[in-house]
Design an enzyme around this catalytic site. Structure first.
Site, PDB file in Angstrom:
ATOM      1  N   ASP A 222       0.867  -1.167   0.000  1.00 38.54           N
ATOM      2  CA  ASP A 222       0.000   0.000   0.000  1.00 38.54           C
ATOM      3  C   ASP A 222       0.907   1.221   0.000  1.00 38.54           C
ATOM      4  O   ASP A 222       1.872   1.299   0.773  1.00 38.54           O
ATOM      5  CB  ASP A 222      -0.845  -0.010   1.281  1.00 38.54           C
ATOM      6  CG  ASP A 222      -2.182   0.693   1.109  1.00 38.54           C
ATOM      7  OD1 ASP A 222      -2.230   1.723   0.425  1.00 38.54           O
ATOM      8  OD2 ASP A 222      -3.162   0.209   1.695  1.00 38.54           O
TER       9      ASP A 222
ATOM     10  N   ASP B 206      -2.909   4.659  -2.705  1.00 45.04           N
ATOM     11  CA  ASP B 206      -3.964   5.235  -1.869  1.00 45.04           C
ATOM     12  C   ASP B 206      -4.447   6.593  -2.387  1.00 45.04           C
ATOM     13  O   ASP B 206      -3.632   7.410  -2.837  1.00 45.04           O
ATOM     14  CB  ASP B 206      -3.360   5.422  -0.466  1.00 45.04           C
ATOM     15  CG  ASP B 206      -4.355   5.882   0.568  1.00 45.04           C
ATOM     16  OD1 ASP B 206      -5.199   5.076   0.975  1.00 45.04           O
ATOM     17  OD2 ASP B 206      -4.287   7.058   0.987  1.00 45.04           O
TER      18      ASP B 206
ATOM     19  N   GLU C 154      -6.578   3.510  -5.881  1.00 48.99           N
ATOM     20  CA  GLU C 154      -7.816   3.805  -5.154  1.00 48.99           C
ATOM     21  C   GLU C 154      -8.323   5.154  -5.654  1.00 48.99           C
ATOM     22  O   GLU C 154      -7.696   6.182  -5.402  1.00 48.99           O
ATOM     23  CB  GLU C 154      -7.579   3.857  -3.643  1.00 48.99           C
ATOM     24  CG  GLU C 154      -8.911   3.966  -2.903  1.00 48.99           C
ATOM     25  CD  GLU C 154      -8.819   4.659  -1.565  1.00 48.99           C
ATOM     26  OE1 GLU C 154      -9.719   4.472  -0.742  1.00 48.99           O
ATOM     27  OE2 GLU C 154      -7.857   5.423  -1.330  1.00 48.99           O
TER      28      GLU C 154
ATOM     29  N   HIS D 249     -10.619  -2.236   4.437  1.00 48.17           N
ATOM     30  CA  HIS D 249     -10.487  -1.672   5.782  1.00 48.17           C
ATOM     31  C   HIS D 249     -11.268  -0.368   5.945  1.00 48.17           C
ATOM     32  O   HIS D 249     -11.248   0.220   7.022  1.00 48.17           O
ATOM     33  CB  HIS D 249      -9.007  -1.430   6.073  1.00 48.17           C
ATOM     34  CG  HIS D 249      -8.426  -0.387   5.162  1.00 48.17           C
ATOM     35  ND1 HIS D 249      -8.265  -0.604   3.804  1.00 48.17           N
ATOM     36  CD2 HIS D 249      -8.007   0.874   5.388  1.00 48.17           C
ATOM     37  CE1 HIS D 249      -7.775   0.493   3.242  1.00 48.17           C
ATOM     38  NE2 HIS D 249      -7.612   1.402   4.179  1.00 48.17           N
ATOM     39  N   ASP D 250     -11.898   0.117   4.868  1.00 52.07           N
ATOM     40  CA  ASP D 250     -12.670   1.363   4.939  1.00 52.07           C
ATOM     41  C   ASP D 250     -14.172   1.111   4.891  1.00 52.07           C
ATOM     42  O   ASP D 250     -14.951   2.056   4.768  1.00 52.07           O
ATOM     43  CB  ASP D 250     -12.308   2.274   3.753  1.00 52.07           C
ATOM     44  CG  ASP D 250     -10.893   2.827   3.851  1.00 52.07           C
ATOM     45  OD1 ASP D 250     -10.385   2.987   4.971  1.00 52.07           O
ATOM     46  OD2 ASP D 250     -10.302   3.095   2.786  1.00 52.07           O
TER      47      ASP D 250
HETATM   48  C1  GLC Z   1      -7.640   5.851   1.773  1.00 49.48           C
HETATM   49  C2  GLC Z   1      -7.420   4.747   2.780  1.00 49.48           C
HETATM   50  C3  GLC Z   1      -8.006   5.176   4.093  1.00 49.48           C
HETATM   51  C4  GLC Z   1      -7.271   6.424   4.546  1.00 49.48           C
HETATM   52  C5  GLC Z   1      -7.289   7.509   3.468  1.00 49.48           C
HETATM   53  C6  GLC Z   1      -6.251   8.542   3.754  1.00 49.48           C
HETATM   54  O1  GLC Z   1      -8.981   6.066   1.503  1.00 49.48           O
HETATM   55  O2  GLC Z   1      -7.947   3.542   2.307  1.00 49.48           O
HETATM   56  O3  GLC Z   1      -7.916   4.174   5.062  1.00 49.48           O
HETATM   57  O4  GLC Z   1      -7.875   6.923   5.703  1.00 49.48           O
HETATM   58  O5  GLC Z   1      -7.008   7.007   2.191  1.00 49.48           O
HETATM   59  O6  GLC Z   1      -4.965   8.016   3.541  1.00 49.48           O
END
Ligand code: GLC
Ligand code: CA
Length: 558
Positions: free
Chosen positions: A102, A204, A262, A327-328
């Site tokens: 990640d 991310d 993402e 995890h979100d």
């Molecule tokens: C992404 C991650 C999340 C995090 C955010 C800021 O959405 O998956 O867990 O809080 O980015 O890094």
């Protein structure tokens, strides 16, 4: 060389996401760690996955559980050492498991040495590594932008007499991608990890790299605290795509890495901009949809219609990440299935769905056990900064505290972050100490050890599902065609490759439904089912709640 599904191995990936903090604690401090991951390599190999997405393990003060990095080439002390990471890498290599790290490069931690230098004055060498702005003419933050985690997206730094921008928490300052020296630091850091043997990255929050010229106010309506979200509004600009292409051309492409972006999409079609191989950006995308939106808008019909839309957009050229959990998000069986009456068949149905749609299946730790949401009884028990902010906003709106807590119980990212349930010993075998986040008390019933013993368990179902992907290329390479059923909760689709056709039939509801005559053709062979069904499949009969089956169609039907 391009990172594209034309690289055959990418089509065969089955990715397992590890959130290390909650996976396995090895030293009794209540926090999962890398030696803990090593204890379960046999478990992962038996599951059949062939890639691991490791949520951040870098040095971090843990304001956002590692998504705030203060040392990109160091390991977080709580998680172990670089030698532990290397042991993990070697174990993965020995077992044919690819590693996706990640990578958080929209922002760093405010404790990163770059930021410490950048904030120290206006004329230090790293002054431009972050996004600095003078106060508004009347004083105060430069514009109305809200941070995703609450309050203004700008924080004042007295030493510079300026504000810095943070889309996420104020401990996560946004990096300035407009600065060539900063970009070069990031690219060489990526190179360093590739050199150490990683096979790719999950990148991310990557849609926001370019900020609009002149920093205009966000046109979105203000939130209860007065600030307006702006991240989706700026997402996916031409400049951001240009930066992603630089990453590709400089690092991903030459090294043949697999990359998962993402992304935030304002229109679903925008996904093409990130994953069309001709654009030289990512191999696949994980679209981020806020849980509050997902909870309000999802339906069984929409899940399959979205897959059909993606197929129409990208067809055989592009590629997808397929997931219901990470995890979100809340736990998938609680959100999309039934975590009570039909827990087991609905968990299996969701697995079948994800593993039989086109694209790469992503599993999130514990999904293969049917782990469920956990409703904490007080807001203080929550760790997730997003949940805490949402609770504050709800109270500001005038929502009754009990009602606000109920909302958090459904939406919070902590639902997914409770520790892995390995067995029925205290704390589910996760730790001998006090877990950093409460273990779900249902661990005595839902745990890996008991499911390993039960051939009809969700865990065994997932093992079988992953094995089927290896036996039936129609799952990894096949065309996709939806089959009409006349019901919004009875879903069916075919996957065809060469001379083979597979048919998935899902009764995505807690009600029984009559299977229409002819939907399952004569001679179809059931490969895997969320229930045991004695007898054949021909003719008309009733499917039970969340009954789902994958069929191999006879050659004449294909
Ligand atoms: C992404 C991650 C999340 C995090 C955010 C800021 O959405 O998956 O867990 O809080 O980015 O890094
Ligand atoms: Ca530990």
């Amino acid at each position: 060389m391009q990172t594209s599904p034309q690289q055959d191995w990418i089509r065969d990936l089955v990715v397992y996401q590890i959130y290390p903090r909650s996976f396995q604690d090895s030293n009794g401090d209540g926090i999962g760690d890398l030696p803990g991951v090593l204890q379960h390599m046999d478990y992962l190999e038996q599951l059949g996955i062939n890639a691991i997405w490791l949520s951040p393990v870098y040095r971090s003060p843990n304001d956002d559980n590692g998504y705030d990095i203060s040392g990109y080439q160091e390991i977080m002390e709580e998680f172990g050492t670089m030698a532990d990471w290397e042991a993990f890498r070697d174990q993965c290599k020995a077992r044919g498991i690819r590693i996706l790290m990640d990578l958080v490069v929209n922002h760093s931690s405010d404790e990163h040495p770059w930021f410490e230098e950048s904030r120290s004055s206006r004329d230090n060498p790293k002054s431009d590594y972050y996004i600095w702005h003078d106060p508004a003419p009347a004083g105060g933050p430069p514009n109305n932008w809200a941070s995703v985690f609450g309050g203004s997206a700008w924080e004042f730094e007295p030493r510079r007499g300026q504000y810095y921008l943070h889309i996420f928490s104020k401990k996560q300052p946004d990096l300035n991608w407009d600065c060539p020296a900063l970009r070069e630091e990031i690219f060489s850091m990526m190179d360093w990890w590739a050199e150490k043997g990683v096979d790719g990255f999950r990148v991310d929050a990557i849609s926001y790299l370019e900020k609009p010229q002149g920093f205009p106010d966000s046109p979105l309506p203000p939130q209860p605290d007065g600030y307006s979200l702006f991240n989706n509004w700026v997402a996916g600009s031409e400049g951001t795509h240009r930066y992603i292409r630089m990453m590709h051309d400089r690092v991903f492409g030459p090294r043949g890495l697999v990359t998962v972006g993402e992304v935030s999409l304002n229109r679903p079609e925008e996904v093409v901009d990130y994953v069309d191989p001709d654009r030289r950006e990512f191999t696949m995308a994980i679209p981020f949809v806020p849980p509050v939106v997902e909870i309000a808008t999802w339906s069984p019909e929409k899940l399959v219609a979205d897959a059909a839309r993606d197929w129409a957009l990208l067809g055989e050229r592009g590629w997808w990440a397929r997931f219901l959990s990470n995890h979100d998000k809340p736990r998938q069986v609680s959100l999309y299935g039934s975590d009570k009456a039909f827990w087991e068949p609905s968990a299996k149905l969701l697995g079948l769905l994800i593993h039989t749609l086109p694209g790469t299946p992503f599993l999130y730790q514990g999904e293969e056990l049917g782990m469920t949401n956990l409703a904490f009884s007080s807001i203080d028990q929550y760790n997730d900064p997003e949940a805490k902010n949402r609770y504050r906003q709800l109270l500001l709106e005038g929502t009754d505290p009990a009602e606000a807590l109920r909302t958090i119980q459904l939406e919070s990212r902590d639902n997914a972050r409770t520790p892995m349930q390995w067995d029925d010993s205290p704390n589910a075998g996760f730790t001998t100490g006090t877990p950093w986040l409460q273990v779900n008390p249902n661990y005595t019933r839902i745990n890996a050890a008991s499911q390993e013993r039960d051939p009809a368990s969700i865990l065994h179902f997932y093992q079988a599902l992953i094995a089927l992907r290896k036996e039936h290329p129609a799952l990894s390479r096949g065309d996709f065609a939806q089959v009409a059923t006349g019901s919004p909760t009875l879903l069916a689709y075919r996957r065809t490759h060469a001379r083979e056709t597979l048919l998935t039939v899902l009764n995505f509801s807690p009600q029984p439904v009559e299977l229409p005559q002819g939907l399952v053709p004569q001679g179809a062979q059931a490969l895997l089912s969320s229930y045991n069904r004695e007898g054949g499949w021909q003719g008309t009969f009733t499917l039970r709640p969340y009954e789902a089956t994958l069929f191999l169609l006879p050659a004449a039907q294909a």
